[in-house]
Design a protein around this motif. Structure first.
Motif, PDB file in Angstrom:
ATOM      1  N   LYS A 255       0.835  -1.070   0.032  1.00 40.57           N
ATOM      2  CA  LYS A 255       0.056   0.015  -0.131  1.00 40.57           C
ATOM      3  C   LYS A 255       0.909   1.305   0.016  1.00 40.57           C
ATOM      4  O   LYS A 255       0.310   2.380  -0.538  1.00 40.57           O
ATOM      5  CB  LYS A 255      -0.954   0.007   1.169  1.00 40.57           C
ATOM      6  N   ASP A 256       2.132   1.101   0.424  1.00 45.17           N
ATOM      7  CA  ASP A 256       2.939   2.476   0.633  1.00 45.17           C
ATOM      8  C   ASP A 256       3.863   2.506  -0.665  1.00 45.17           C
ATOM      9  O   ASP A 256       4.578   3.157  -0.667  1.00 45.17           O
ATOM     10  CB  ASP A 256       3.739   2.554   1.725  1.00 45.17           C
ATOM     11  N   GLY A 257       3.729   1.759  -1.629  1.00 48.53           N
ATOM     12  CA  GLY A 257       4.342   1.568  -2.868  1.00 48.53           C
ATOM     13  C   GLY A 257       5.806   0.863  -3.250  1.00 48.53           C
ATOM     14  O   GLY A 257       6.300   0.847  -3.919  1.00 48.53           O
TER      15      GLY A 257
ATOM     16  N   SER B 216       1.757 -10.350   2.312  1.00 48.14           N
ATOM     17  CA  SER B 216       1.436  -9.226   2.717  1.00 48.14           C
ATOM     18  C   SER B 216      -0.239  -9.329   2.985  1.00 48.14           C
ATOM     19  O   SER B 216      -0.628  -8.269   3.736  1.00 48.14           O
ATOM     20  CB  SER B 216       1.591  -8.028   1.586  1.00 48.14           C
ATOM     21  N   GLN B 217      -0.905 -10.214   2.304  1.00 49.68           N
ATOM     22  CA  GLN B 217      -2.228 -10.435   2.616  1.00 49.68           C
ATOM     23  C   GLN B 217      -2.483 -10.844   4.010  1.00 49.68           C
ATOM     24  O   GLN B 217      -3.717 -10.781   4.374  1.00 49.68           O
ATOM     25  CB  GLN B 217      -3.044 -11.243   1.482  1.00 49.68           C
ATOM     26  N   THR B 218      -1.438 -11.499   4.692  1.00 50.27           N
ATOM     27  CA  THR B 218      -2.011 -11.887   6.000  1.00 50.27           C
ATOM     28  C   THR B 218      -1.524 -11.115   7.251  1.00 50.27           C
ATOM     29  O   THR B 218      -0.493 -10.275   6.971  1.00 50.27           O
ATOM     30  CB  THR B 218      -0.913 -13.214   6.228  1.00 50.27           C
TER      31      THR B 218
END
Length: 348
Positions: free
Chosen positions: A98-100, A292-294
């Motif tokens: 989300k932060d690129g 990253s989804q967890t």
């Protein structure tokens, strides 16, 4: 993880489905906008001329007039090819956080230079893909039907018409098999793997596998659990179906194995537990899904988690349910587990 097309599983549950995160059985049941040339791809394949042929794990043979340079791949496959000197410029799947910043599945690639057709599940810009003029699309498959990972069901037919596809199976086999397939794929695309870093990486992987084998043999009493965290559910993976866990088990690692009846809801990949029941299976080491989804271990606030013997002993290590399939990236997975077993206290 395994984002699946299963109506009886929530998207959160599938994404977090820790050990399985491929949910092959469940699946079966149910950037940079520069779209110019493949850049370094062309250099990587420059040593090869003439037609290109590759038979994938679906039994499909792709034939092109020349070695493809405008390759589009699932981000994890692109990261593996990058390790072998093949730079893929177009990707889909978890590429940026989300932060690129680079997602863990992007490996060493510079994500700011990639054309990203879709960064999350069920997102894929067909228009952008068409403008890119791809020569081939490459992805993994988590089921026996050869479903292309992260290619949306709704647009798969349109995507298929724009370029042929290659599938590397990561379903119900040991890690070494897809590693060998990606190695062969990279070589077909022009990678020099007979000497230098690639050859050394393979030797180091083999040495790490032997270290894990010896560690498991020396410490058979150490029980390892593969888990994954979401806000409401803790997922415990069995070794069946997952390429990493199947391989680690074959090397002798003693895993927590939920019964098949308990894994039914998870398509045979995992058992879902409430946080109140997270202590159902005694474990000396817990391997936690690093995607990253967890939810990552440091961010788990549930008191029941903090009371687990392995957590209190600091015996929690990362796990990559969707490993980047290069020897360089898989060696640390073996080494970290071997070291954890060697040093583990019997706490369960």
């Amino acid at each position: 993880m395994s984002n699946a097309r299963a109506t009886h599983l929530t998207r959160r549950g599938i994404l977090a489905a820790g050990g399985a995160l491929g949910l092959g059985a469940v699946l079966a049941a149910c950037g940079d906008d520069d779209a110019k040339s493949g850049g370094a791809n062309e250099a990587a394949g420059a040593g090869k001329s003439g037609p290109w042929t590759f038979k994938d794990d679906r039994g499909t043979t792709v034939k092109l007039d020349k070695v493809p340079t405008k390759i589009v791949a699932f981000v994890g496959v692109a990261a593996a090819l990058y390790d072998y000197g093949i730079e893929v410029k177009g990707v889909f799947g978890p590429t940026k956080t989300k932060d690129g910043k680079a997602d863990v599945q992007a490996g060493d690639m510079d994500v700011s230079k990639l054309t990203v057709f879709g960064n999350v599940w069920d997102q894929f810009s067909v228009e952008k893909y068409a403008a890119f003029a791809p020569e081939v699309l490459i992805s993994t498959t988590f089921d026996s039907a050869g479903t292309l990972w992260y290619v949306p069901e709704a647009s798969k037919d349109k995507i298929a018409k724009l370029a042929p596809s290659v599938a590397v199976s990561v379903y119900d086999r040991q890690l070494t098999q897809p590693l060998e397939r990606v190695w062969a794929l990279a070589e077909s695309l022009g990678a020099d793997l007979k000497s230098g870093k690639a050859a050394q990486d393979k030797k180091e992987f083999e040495a790490a596998a032997e270290r894990l084998r010896k560690a498991a043999k020396a410490r058979p009493e150490i029980k390892v659990m593969a888990g994954s965290a979401s806000q409401d559910i803790f997922y415990v993976s069995g070794t069946n179906l997952s390429i990493d866990l199947e391989y680690f088990k074959a090397l002798g690692v003693n895993f927590v194995e939920p019964p098949e009846s308990a894994k039914k809801e998870g398509g045979g990949w995992y058992e879902s537990l409430s946080w109140e029941n997270v202590d159902k299976y005694p474990a000396d080491i817990i391997m936690m899904d690093d995607r990253s989804q967890t939810i990552q271990p440091a961010d788990i606030s549930e008191g029941t988690w903090k009371k687990l013997p392995a957590v209190k002993a600091g015996q929690v290590i990362p796990r990559s349910p969707e490993p980047i399939l290069s020897y360089a990236k898989c060696t640390p997975l073996l080494t970290n587990l071997a070291e954890a077993i060697e040093k583990a206290k019997k706490v369960a």
